[in-house]
Design a protein around this motif. Structure first.
Motif: not given
Length: 97
Positions: A21-25, A69, A72
């Motif tokens: 759900d983390e939107q920032s990098s 992070s 993905r």
């Protein structure tokens, strides 16, 4: 550690959802996991370490804190393998029945 063992713990599964759900990098700081899960830093680090060993998360040190992070591509590969395994167990005819 096997992927199955990495994912079988509900805390680790919720951590992966939080990372997804983390939107920032910038990643998510260990301190944010501590706050969200109400657990000690050492326990959170243990769980994140298992996810890192399984190749599902990456770690970046910034000062005294670690930021995590989601890997993905690794997660996409895992989902693909799981899908193939499930379809194979259902007969492997490829028609989704």
């Amino acid at each position: 550690m096997s992927l199955g063992r990495a994912l079988c713990d509900p805390v680790r599964a919720r951590m992966l959802l939080m990372l997804a759900d983390e939107q920032s990098s910038r990643g998510i700081c260990v301190c944010e996991f501590v706050e969200r899960f109400g657990a000690g830093q050492s326990r959170i680090s243990y769980h994140l370490g298992r996810l890192r060993e399984a190749g599902l998360v990456s770690e970046e040190r910034r000062g005294k804190w670690s930021f995590y992070s989601l890997e993905r591509e690794a997660l996409a590969g895992l989902l693909s393998e799981a899908s193939q395994a499930l379809l194979g167990q259902r007969g492997g005819d490829g028609d989704g029945r």
